[in-house]
Design a protein around this motif. Structure first.
Motif, mmCIF file in Angstrom:
data_model
loop_
_atom_site.group_PDB
_atom_site.id
_atom_site.type_symbol
_atom_site.label_atom_id
_atom_site.label_comp_id
_atom_site.label_asym_id
_atom_site.label_seq_id
_atom_site.Cartn_x
_atom_site.Cartn_y
_atom_site.Cartn_z
ATOM 1 N N ILE A 39 22.912 -25.515 -33.262
ATOM 2 C CA ILE A 39 22.278 -26.815 -32.431
ATOM 3 C C ILE A 39 21.402 -27.502 -33.405
ATOM 4 N N THR A 40 20.507 -26.936 -33.859
ATOM 5 C CA THR A 40 19.620 -27.670 -34.795
ATOM 6 C C THR A 40 20.067 -28.057 -36.162
ATOM 7 N N ALA A 46 30.251 -24.676 -35.096
ATOM 8 C CA ALA A 46 29.635 -23.438 -35.251
ATOM 9 C C ALA A 46 28.985 -23.087 -34.040
ATOM 10 N N ALA A 47 28.386 -24.308 -33.210
ATOM 11 C CA ALA A 47 27.745 -24.178 -31.997
ATOM 12 C C ALA A 47 28.860 -23.737 -30.915
ATOM 13 N N LYS A 48 29.910 -24.066 -30.907
ATOM 14 C CA LYS A 48 30.985 -23.842 -29.889
ATOM 15 C C LYS A 48 31.283 -22.449 -30.120
ATOM 16 N N ALA A 53 30.679 -16.525 -28.428
ATOM 17 C CA ALA A 53 30.349 -15.269 -28.583
ATOM 18 C C ALA A 53 29.043 -14.946 -27.589
ATOM 19 N N ALA A 54 27.994 -15.987 -27.780
ATOM 20 C CA ALA A 54 26.899 -15.465 -26.824
ATOM 21 C C ALA A 54 27.206 -15.363 -25.558
ATOM 22 N N ALA A 82 23.238 -27.278 -23.530
ATOM 23 C CA ALA A 82 22.752 -27.552 -24.909
ATOM 24 C C ALA A 82 23.760 -28.099 -25.823
ATOM 25 N N VAL A 83 24.646 -27.207 -25.895
ATOM 26 C CA VAL A 83 25.863 -27.276 -26.903
ATOM 27 C C VAL A 83 26.441 -28.768 -26.285
#
Length: 87
Positions: A39-40, A46-48, A53-54, A82-83
């Motif tokens: 995110i940063t 990549a965030a998705k 995975a998270a 957040a995503v």
């Protein structure tokens, strides 16, 4: 130190379970960190992927009883939010 056999066993079993829970919680924290790093870095793809995975890691931790289901749900919800806020 415990003198009774069952108390000694409880100490060993509790230690084993604590180590297992610690490892699972550490894995969850790592997966959350990967989402936050993506995110940063402003990398939506990549965030998705990291979120997927998270979510899996957090759900597995909840099913094993390491996290309460509401806690797991809250963690997933905050990450997803957040995503989704990314431009």
């Amino acid at each position: 130190m415990a003198n009774i056999k069952s108390a000694k066993k409880r100490i060993l079993v509790n230690r084993t379970k604590a180590e297992r829970n610690k490892a699972i919680k550490s894995g969850v924290k790592t997966s959350i960190k990967k989402v936050n790093e993506a995110i940063t870095a402003n990398d939506k793809e990549a965030a998705k992927a990291a979120l997927l995975a998270a979510t899996s890691t957090i759900d597995k931790a909840a099913s094993k009883g390491v996290y309460h289901k509401n806690t797991a749900s809250r963690k997933v919800s905050r990450l997803a939010q957040a995503v989704n806020k990314m431009a």
